[in-house]
Write a protein that holds these residues in place. Sequence first.
Motif, mmCIF file in Angstrom:
data_model
loop_
_atom_site.group_PDB
_atom_site.id
_atom_site.type_symbol
_atom_site.label_atom_id
_atom_site.label_comp_id
_atom_site.label_asym_id
_atom_site.label_seq_id
_atom_site.Cartn_x
_atom_site.Cartn_y
_atom_site.Cartn_z
ATOM 1 N N ASN B 171 0.854 -1.188 0.000
ATOM 2 C CA ASN B 171 0.000 0.000 0.000
ATOM 3 C C ASN B 171 0.893 1.242 0.000
ATOM 4 O O ASN B 171 2.114 1.143 0.083
ATOM 5 N N THR B 172 0.269 2.400 -0.113
ATOM 6 C CA THR B 172 1.056 3.625 -0.291
ATOM 7 C C THR B 172 2.031 3.842 0.868
ATOM 8 O O THR B 172 3.191 4.212 0.647
ATOM 9 N N TYR B 225 -5.186 6.080 -0.589
ATOM 10 C CA TYR B 225 -5.801 4.838 -0.131
ATOM 11 C C TYR B 225 -5.923 3.812 -1.246
ATOM 12 O O TYR B 225 -6.676 2.862 -1.144
ATOM 13 N N PHE B 226 -5.204 4.041 -2.329
ATOM 14 C CA PHE B 226 -5.241 3.071 -3.411
ATOM 15 C C PHE B 226 -3.796 2.798 -3.819
ATOM 16 O O PHE B 226 -3.256 3.427 -4.725
ATOM 17 N N GLY B 227 -3.178 1.906 -3.104
ATOM 18 C CA GLY B 227 -1.740 1.694 -3.227
ATOM 19 C C GLY B 227 -1.343 0.721 -4.310
ATOM 20 O O GLY B 227 -2.177 0.213 -5.072
ATOM 21 N N ALA B 255 -12.539 -1.778 2.504
ATOM 22 C CA ALA B 255 -13.028 -2.479 1.327
ATOM 23 C C ALA B 255 -12.657 -1.596 0.144
ATOM 24 O O ALA B 255 -13.098 -0.449 0.061
ATOM 25 N N GLU B 256 -11.787 -2.108 -0.721
ATOM 26 C CA GLU B 256 -11.417 -1.341 -1.902
ATOM 27 C C GLU B 256 -12.073 -1.977 -3.108
ATOM 28 O O GLU B 256 -11.943 -3.173 -3.325
ATOM 29 N N VAL B 257 -12.777 -1.169 -3.852
ATOM 30 C CA VAL B 257 -13.552 -1.703 -4.967
ATOM 31 C C VAL B 257 -13.274 -0.892 -6.223
ATOM 32 O O VAL B 257 -13.147 0.329 -6.155
ATOM 33 N N ALA B 267 -12.607 3.801 -9.000
ATOM 34 C CA ALA B 267 -12.165 3.161 -7.767
ATOM 35 C C ALA B 267 -12.743 3.872 -6.559
ATOM 36 O O ALA B 267 -13.047 5.058 -6.610
ATOM 37 N N CYS B 268 -12.844 3.144 -5.483
ATOM 38 C CA CYS B 268 -13.486 3.665 -4.297
ATOM 39 C C CYS B 268 -13.049 2.819 -3.101
ATOM 40 O O CYS B 268 -12.883 1.609 -3.225
ATOM 41 N N ALA B 269 -12.851 3.433 -1.959
ATOM 42 C CA ALA B 269 -12.513 2.646 -0.776
ATOM 43 C C ALA B 269 -13.366 3.115 0.380
ATOM 44 O O ALA B 269 -13.680 4.302 0.497
ATOM 45 N N GLY B 270 -13.769 2.190 1.205
ATOM 46 C CA GLY B 270 -14.579 2.573 2.357
ATOM 47 C C GLY B 270 -14.223 1.713 3.547
ATOM 48 O O GLY B 270 -13.682 0.609 3.393
#
Lengths: 509, 509
Positions: B171-172, B225-227, B255-257, B267-270
């Motif tokens: 991840n980042t 949040y998108f590494g 949850a990364e989708v 892309a989206c993370a929650g």
Amino acid sequence: MKESAVRILELEVEKPVLGKANFDSERLLKALKKVLGESFLKISLYVLRKLPQVLREGGHKVWVILVKEEEGWIVSEIFSKKPERVLGVAIDLGSTSIAFYLYNFLEKKIIKEYSILNPQIPMGEDILTRLHLAKKEENLNYIREITLESINRELREIDGASIFYVSLCGNTAMSHFVLGLPVNYLFVEPYVPCANWYGIFKKEEVGFEIHPEGRIFVFPSAGTYFGGDLVAGLYFSEIYKRERMSFFIDVGTNAEVVLGNKDFLLACAGAAGPALEGGIFDCGCQAKDGAIESIKIYPQVKKIEYQTIGTQKPVGICGSGVIELMAELFIKGILTPEGKFNLQSFPERFTEINEEKAFIVVPPEESATGKPIYIKASEVRSFIRSKGAMYTILSLLCEKLGISFDEVEGFYIAGSFGNHIKVEAAVDIGMLPEEALNKAYPLGNAAGKGALKFLKEANLKEIKKIMETITYLELNVEPRFMQLLTGALFFPHVNRNLFPTVMKKLKNF
Amino acid sequence: MKESAVRILELEVEKPVLGKANFDSERLLKALKKVLGESFLKISLYVLRKLPQVLREGGHKVWVILVKEEEGWIVSEIFSKKPERVLGVAIDLGSTSIAFYLYNFLEKKIIKEYSILNPQIPMGEDILTRLHLAKKEENLNYIREITLESINRELREIDGASIFYVSLCGNTAMSHFVLGLPVNYLFVEPYVPCANWYGIFKKEEVGFEIHPEGRIFVFPSAGTYFGGDLVAGLYFSEIYKRERMSFFIDVGTNAEVVLGNKDFLLACAGAAGPALEGGIFDCGCQAKDGAIESIKIYPQVKKIEYQTIGTQKPVGICGSGVIELMAELFIKGILTPEGKFNLQSFPERFTEINEEKAFIVVPPEESATGKPIYIKASEVRSFIRSKGAMYTILSLLCEKLGISFDEVEGFYIAGSFGNHIKVEAAVDIGMLPEEALNKAYPLGNAAGKGALKFLKEANLKEIKKIMETITYLELNVEPRFMQLLTGALFFPHVNRNLFPTVMKKLKNF
């Protein structure tokens, strides 16, 4: 557009905004691309590691330093204010001396230019001795180490951390030595160097003490006997850009000559060097204080006038002096067209040295050493072979390309030799053709200046073009060379019609 | 054509001939270009230094190893006979564990696959603690050092000198740590990472103990949040190659989708992760021996059947077990659609833990620890928020792209979670839509497999395409998320028409 090897840019970087993918590196690249367009750009890890801090220190106004890579550019340094020193060093790694040119990228000017002795000399005066030693890996490593030490001492003195680029040229052996490349097959048949294109290196690859993200360009070799120093010289001469053909002539240990234009370059080297520079004569010397650089002989009034460098008492004769001496001896009838002494012409000046006839240029009482400065019969013979070889190389290249000397646009003469050569004298003895009289141009240390040019306008494409368009003519396998040489072993030439102006001069004397 | 990151070629190089410019490097490149065409090729100084010797040892038949650079290829090694070991290592640098995939380039197969604990854990279980510490440069350097030490111990064990490529994703924060990049602005508004594209490095830049001319690729980050782990996962999923749209779903801390196809990726993370994996429950555990992974509840006959990993005595419930437990509790009437316990449904199993109602899955006498395994009311509430967030993210992405779940080609589920998830159970509770029932595919550790894929087919263009086509949807600034979430905070959903199959099942029970 001319782009120097190092570029210094002041940039205003966008500030990050919430709700966007807002990487510092991306915003920096965006600001760079506004200035540079879509070049291949990379940010070094070194810069990334300090990027967030420097960006914010400078309120998103920063100075960046980019250095040229083989493909594109790398961001090598970043500052929150204008840097004070951004330097480049051009190095001409000669087998005798190493010349340094210190360049200031901020002010776009040369700061300093000097040379030191090559520390390899104790390993062997001539390069063959060193090559022979370097067959053993530990010796190669040792030669590399002492060379690096000498160069690093200078780089440290300059301030290594501020040096972002080194542009280095040397002959094929020197380039191999400094990069630690094996030379085992370089000097035995079929004379195979390890590499031609060396490329651009990071500091730790070569071992130069410069900025952590500085780069080092080593000029490529075009042949075993056509090294990076000559490629750099050609790059400086720019004959490869012209429509019409020109000569590039470099006289050193060998005479290296290129004839060509924007479409092709025909190169050739021959053993014509040392005698032309006076290097192998008893009284020959380098162009230093006390060296005779100009000479006039008046046999009728029994007088010889000369000038020395620094107007000191004479110690010997340098390259340009030797050529003028030969021209004077021939034009004034002291040397015959065959290169024999005419003992009757100036009998007071003849003597015998080691059982051969010699002409005394400076009697012992006038010289700095208390010994006479003279030229021996065998030295004249050696000289005539060298000047003949030079003329023959020029003729042969013209013949190969089907042009006459008339059609040659310029004669560009490199080396300290070229700076001081008396073109008229060189024509008088038939070393250069009469057609050179009004179109010979001295280039000075073309190799060093070529390396320096790379700092100012790092044009890899042009250097690659030189490499691609150059063809090397091997004299060893060229029977026509010996045929042409025979006629050139006279002052000025066996075919006097080639030198009408010289003939008129002879007649008028 | 699929090109691995390391190529091993057997070559026959021309022998040198007198009278030609016959550089060893040039003849090697010529032989390479016969095989590779006009790619950008460079010979490393390391190889040049041994080239003349190896060429002649092998009678001009050699084996060379090329490794991928950002532009073209570099010749990294040369042998006079076939090399014995040419290895690559893919590393998934997770915040909890580091997974290694050892790849044999000669036989084109995976040799070994294992993981170790991330040595950063003592610096803080969760990543925010570590990020906070790393604000100080010495702490960042320390985190980097211990990470390098752990990885280098494994690389040495494998045989560093034979490792020509490392492909790493994380991840980042992890990518920044291992490269020593500052994270000071990563976790404060506006959440700015230092870099997104890291690129391909030489060993000394990163500090990995591999072959002197080996290379290291670090997967880029597409957002804070998108590494690189997710980019690697996407690269493995290949949804970016398809005409029709698919979901890529990774359940971890968040949850990364991603929903997308060959034209774009949204892309989206929650914060939907930990509860789904059971990680934050009293009796939640990792998928290890003794973890309950499957469960059936029969309230009429007062019976609960379960299976544990390794058929050991139960120690806790892992992610897939938690989802099936919730589904069983809901379908069998023990949980209401609102997520409340129906205490009458199976009264023998209810108790109070810390003053809240809890359902006992395994009584103390059956468990490995002698303590009960249970689920509390607050844990159900927490779970329902997580499963609701997941469903909402899926709905929101579809809504944004104007498609229905029907039109989605596949649901690719990454992570160990994805490997064991009971899709039917996830649909029963309304975590996944009914449309996922026949088109959900587990990817396993997609991040690690993506890093491994780079070793096998080093397609930088595709990775750059992912980076260019991905758009990140920030939930914080998306009011529609909260609107949609409200309906999803029920089993299976407030709108029962979305789940006709589940409704039928409920009725039939």
